[in-house]
Design a protein around this motif. Structure first.
Motif, PDB file in Angstrom:
ATOM      1  N   SER A  16      -2.240  -3.518   6.609  1.00  0.00           N
ATOM      2  CA  SER A  16      -1.901  -3.692   8.078  1.00  0.00           C
ATOM      3  C   SER A  16      -2.714  -2.848   8.891  1.00  0.00           C
ATOM      4  CB  SER A  16      -0.480  -3.061   7.951  1.00  0.00           C
ATOM      5  OG  SER A  16      -0.672  -2.002   7.806  1.00  0.00           O
ATOM      6  N   ASP A  19      -2.156   0.692   8.020  1.00  0.00           N
ATOM      7  CA  ASP A  19      -2.823   1.265   6.789  1.00  0.00           C
ATOM      8  C   ASP A  19      -4.377   1.650   6.958  1.00  0.00           C
ATOM      9  OD1 ASP A  19      -0.819   0.882   5.147  1.00  0.00           O
ATOM     10  OD2 ASP A  19      -1.055  -1.139   4.687  1.00  0.00           O
ATOM     11  N   ALA A 437       4.259   4.077  13.628  1.00  0.00           N
ATOM     12  CA  ALA A 437       4.180   2.966  12.643  1.00  0.00           C
ATOM     13  C   ALA A 437       4.940   2.986  11.497  1.00  0.00           C
ATOM     14  CB  ALA A 437       2.632   2.372  12.677  1.00  0.00           C
ATOM     15  N   ARG A 438       4.793   4.231  10.699  1.00  0.00           N
ATOM     16  CA  ARG A 438       5.745   4.422   9.653  1.00  0.00           C
ATOM     17  C   ARG A 438       7.022   4.445   9.746  1.00  0.00           C
ATOM     18  NH1 ARG A 438       1.763   2.198   6.851  1.00  0.00           N
ATOM     19  NH2 ARG A 438       0.015   3.613   5.924  1.00  0.00           N
ATOM     20  N   THR A 440       8.472   2.817  12.227  1.00  0.00           N
ATOM     21  CA  THR A 440       9.078   1.488  12.197  1.00  0.00           C
ATOM     22  C   THR A 440       9.277   0.712  10.981  1.00  0.00           C
ATOM     23  OG1 THR A 440       8.047   1.428  14.629  1.00  0.00           O
ATOM     24  CG2 THR A 440       8.500  -0.844  13.432  1.00  0.00           C
ATOM     25  N   GLU A 441       8.195   0.779  10.129  1.00  0.00           N
ATOM     26  CA  GLU A 441       8.173   0.481   8.807  1.00  0.00           C
ATOM     27  C   GLU A 441       9.373   0.567   8.024  1.00  0.00           C
ATOM     28  OE1 GLU A 441       4.512   1.369   7.122  1.00  0.00           O
ATOM     29  OE2 GLU A 441       3.314  -0.198   8.440  1.00  0.00           O
ATOM     30  N   SER A 442       9.646   1.949   8.058  1.00  0.00           N
ATOM     31  CA  SER A 442      10.971   2.554   7.496  1.00  0.00           C
ATOM     32  C   SER A 442      12.094   1.875   7.858  1.00  0.00           C
ATOM     33  CB  SER A 442      10.738   4.036   7.617  1.00  0.00           C
ATOM     34  OG  SER A 442      12.293   4.737   7.022  1.00  0.00           O
ATOM     35  N   ARG A 445      12.406  -1.523   6.522  1.00  0.00           N
ATOM     36  CA  ARG A 445      12.725  -1.617   5.267  1.00  0.00           C
ATOM     37  C   ARG A 445      14.394  -1.454   5.108  1.00  0.00           C
ATOM     38  NH1 ARG A 445       7.676   1.031   4.364  1.00  0.00           N
ATOM     39  NH2 ARG A 445       8.966   3.026   4.399  1.00  0.00           N
TER      40      ARG A 445
END
Length: 458
Positions: A16, A19, A437-438, A440-442, A445
């Motif tokens: 991503s 990443d 971004a992390r 948002t990803e969390s 999930r």
């Protein structure tokens, strides 16, 4: 059974953007450790005796000065590494502040204490580089800066530098306080400057809070106000000048707004509000802001526009001030329409006030990323701008050694790494991007997990 060394393609998912940013930040961190914390600078051409004399002559006698400055301009355009002949590497407080914030963002993202130790390291460096001739904590440039109004001597406090240091101390202070409230107090080694002074970093928050108090007093008292209207005041750029620079007032308005909340000091807000009104009242009808209201420096450029709107965004986040949001609405419209090129990438000026030797600048992109992160919830159009600029940085601006290119010239690149002029700002902005971004990803999930639970119950 021997496992397949080439797993199914479904496992080999492409990285991503987040990443990739994470990898870039890891490489940059290694580069920074090897390269060191001093560098040449955008102003290196003009920080030595020849450059200072040439620039001063240019401001006094434009035609004669142009002839004297011409070799420097040609060097900037075609041999940017020649700046090494004009001055020596320096340590820049504004860069240290950005590095401290960047490493703090990485700690918040990864919980890796090594990043927090690096953030504290840069705070320690800032404690050493303050303008020692002033009672209160404040910071400026480590070189004599030739301006159209004369020479600002090194260690002259700048209201465009000190607020970044305030933010850096505040960000790390709040990390320590949060951990303390959670029953996980953080302990770090003593700073070299603290030994023998009784302010051990075993309890750093107390010392940092005192520094924050001192910075706020400096901004309120040493920086001067100049009444413009019944509701607005300009402020000085240093403790010694006459004011009128828009971004200076925006920086001070933010710092004192934050300090008014943090220290429960209404007087700070009264001063901040007048500086804020100066910024709001001097927004042009098209949504732009000139650099200054002196009738001379009436250019509109990318990163100064970002500086002003960042301050307004932060003040709105702290206070809910409706005037900030209204000004930002007009400002963002102008920004997207006039300060990007046909590829959707930042351009230096909406209308250049002079010949520029470069097409794009790392500093512009760093400030663009920062601004978009602050405002994209209010202005969704900025999401596309954010992704376009981040992808451009990842594609074209990363050098093999892990550092960033500094400028895209009309012919080639300026690859001289300059901590103050883009390296530290881009590092901080990408670390901020990664943290968001992390997050948002969390959240995604958690939503998927909650949805799966609901479906299984049904």
């Amino acid at each position: 059974m021997i496992s397949d060394p080439y797993p199914p393609s479904s496992v080999l998912r492409p990285l991503s953007v987040a990443d990739k940013v994470s990898d870039v930040l890891a490489d940059f961190t290694e580069w920074l450790a090897l390269y060191g914390e001093t560098s040449w600078d955008h102003q290196s051409f003009y920080a030595g005796s020849y450059g200072m004399a040439a620039k001063a002559l240019y401001y006094r006698h434009r035609i004669l000065g142009t002839a004297v400055v011409a070799p420097i301009i040609l060097s900037e355009a075609f041999v940017p590494s020649a700046r090494k002949l004009f001055h020596h590497p320096l340590r820049f407080p504004i860069a240290d502040a950005h590095y401290a914030m960047g490493f703090a963002f990485l700690y918040e993202t990864t919980s890796d204490s090594a990043h927090l130790e690096r953030a504290v390291h840069f705070l320690n460096a800032l404690r050493e580089s303050r303008c020692i001739q002033f009672k209160e904590y404040c910071w400026g440039y480590p070189f004599d800066w030739v301006t159209r109004n004369g020479i600002l001597k090194e260690q002259t406090p700048l209201i465009t530098t000190t607020p970044y240091v305030y933010e850096a101390f505040l960000q790390v202070y709040e990390i320590f306080e949060q951990k303390k409230s959670e029953g996980e107090p953080l302990t770090l080694a003593l700073s070299p400057s603290s030994k023998g002074r009784g302010d051990s970093l075993m309890e750093p928050a107390r010392a940092w809070k005192q520094i924050l108090e001192s910075i706020a007093r400096h901004a309120a008292s040493d920086i001067k106000d100049f009444r413009i209207s019944d509701t607005a005041s300009s402020c000085s750029y240093t403790p010694f000048d006459g004011g009128g620079v828009i971004n200076a007032a925006a920086y001070r308005a933010f710092l004192l707004t934050s300090a008014s909340r943090f220290f429960f000091n209404d007087d700070y807000w009264k001063t901040a509000e007048r500086n804020l009104n100066f910024v709001l009242e001097n927004q042009n009808r098209d949504g732009s802001w000139y650099y200054a209201v002196d009738g001379v420096r009436d250019f509109v450029d990318h990163y100064h526009t970002c500086f002003v709107m960042k301050a307004l965004a932060k003040i709105h986040a702290l206070t809910g001030h409706e005037g900030c949001l209204e000004a930002l609405s007009k400002g963002v419209a102008y920004y997207l329409e006039n300060l990007f090129d046909g590829d959707g990438l930042p351009k230096p000026f909406s209308k250049a006030p002079r010949l520029t030797v470069y097409k794009r600048e790392l500093y512009d992109s760093a400030e663009c990323i920062n601004l978009c992160l602050l405002l994209r919830d209010h202005f969704p159009k900025l999401e596309k701008t954010l992704e376009t600029v981040v992808r451009e940085i990842l594609k074209n601006w990363i050098k093999r050694d892990g550092s960033f290119r500094s400028r895209r010239l009309h012919f080639g690149w300026d690859n001289v790494p300059m901590h103050r002029w883009g390296q530290s700002q881009m590092f901080r902005s990408l670390a901020f991007y990664l943290r968001e971004a992390r997050k948002t990803e969390s959240c995604l999930r958690l939503r998927r997990a909650y949805g799966s639970e609901r479906n299984s119950e049904n």
